[in-house]
Scaffold this active site. Sequence first.
Site, PDB file in Angstrom:
ATOM      1  N   LEU A 145     -17.153  -5.343 -15.319  1.00  0.00           N
ATOM      2  CA  LEU A 145     -16.416  -3.839 -15.533  1.00  0.00           C
ATOM      3  C   LEU A 145     -16.505  -3.003 -14.241  1.00  0.00           C
ATOM      4  CD1 LEU A 145     -18.530  -3.240 -18.771  1.00  0.00           C
ATOM      5  CD2 LEU A 145     -16.219  -3.975 -18.549  1.00  0.00           C
ATOM      6  N   ASP A 146     -15.659  -2.091 -13.923  1.00  0.00           N
ATOM      7  CA  ASP A 146     -15.713  -1.365 -12.490  1.00  0.00           C
ATOM      8  C   ASP A 146     -17.049  -0.574 -12.715  1.00  0.00           C
ATOM      9  OD1 ASP A 146     -13.382  -1.959 -12.011  1.00  0.00           O
ATOM     10  OD2 ASP A 146     -12.363  -0.368 -13.374  1.00  0.00           O
ATOM     11  N   LYS A 147     -17.470   0.019 -11.586  1.00  0.00           N
ATOM     12  CA  LYS A 147     -18.893   0.479 -11.345  1.00  0.00           C
ATOM     13  C   LYS A 147     -19.017   1.635 -12.568  1.00  0.00           C
ATOM     14  CE  LYS A 147     -21.641   3.364  -8.012  1.00  0.00           C
ATOM     15  NZ  LYS A 147     -21.429   3.977  -6.901  1.00  0.00           N
TER      16      LYS A 147
END
Length: 334
Positions: A145-147
């Site tokens: 998942l993106d940050k």
Amino acid sequence: MTAGTEPAEREMVADGGAANQRLDRWLASVVAELSRSRIKALIEAGHVRRDGATVRDPAEPVRPGARYVLAVPPPARAKPLPQRMDLSILYEDADLIVLDKPAGLVVHPAPGNLEGTLVNALLAHAEGELPVIGGEGRPGIVHRLDKDTSGVMVVAKTDRAHQGLARAFAARALERTYLALAWGVPGEQAFRIEAPIGRHPVDRKRMAVVPRGRPAATRVRLLRAHGTAVSLLACRLETGRTHQIRVHLAHAGHPIVGDPLYCRRLPAAARSLPAELAARLAGFPRQALHAATLAFAHPVTGALLRFETPPPPDLGALVNALWPELTEIPTSLV
């Protein structure tokens, strides 16, 4: 370029059109995979030669006919170290871990984020159980998942689980549903976005819908609308491209609230909101995106597993400010 522990060298001869250009600018136009700032640093560090002589001035004018050699040192390999952190574990057995990743946590080490990542935390939690498939920097990681995206993730603890999950992701045999708070209201209750995604042709930090991109498809359902200004959407991934939901929704004219890459200015839809609510949405510090559900067959036992998590407090409070009547935030596409 050559691979290995020695510097990879690029050799090129300057033609007449390069005359009097800055050396760093010309090299950046020839070696497209490196940024100008990276090339400037390499020049200053003595990694560029002109006709055998080291050049250290990035502003030196290019000399037509000269032979330039750019030596790019191999990236330093750093094995991530275990770091104790609090993790929200939803499920764990001998083969895998399912967790609720908080927003702000980077999944695996990368330049600029070598410590304090989910991988560092998992190494401490699993104490040597994570497989090294995929490289030392990403032990056990089969998706990310993106940050600043929160929500459900699965991590492999064994090689057989890693291989089984990788096959499931490749075969699109998992159910992954995200909640997104987006600007504007789609004209359809349910629709499908199918548009190829690749690297942005100008801004290499962004992805974009491009003709020769990789195939990508996202199913979307409108769950709630606040007038014509904001929508609560359920998005199900059919493919798993980088930034897929963020790119697809922006491409459809409904960028995600707070998205720093794909929603860089306040949309006109915000004008219909009360000033206080518009300011609250405009000030949301990250993309309002949450991986709400993850369902899959256990890669070893075959048992069907399903996990669902509510949005974290910051996103949940924003949703409740828009729709105070919601006692439970829906996630279903059906």
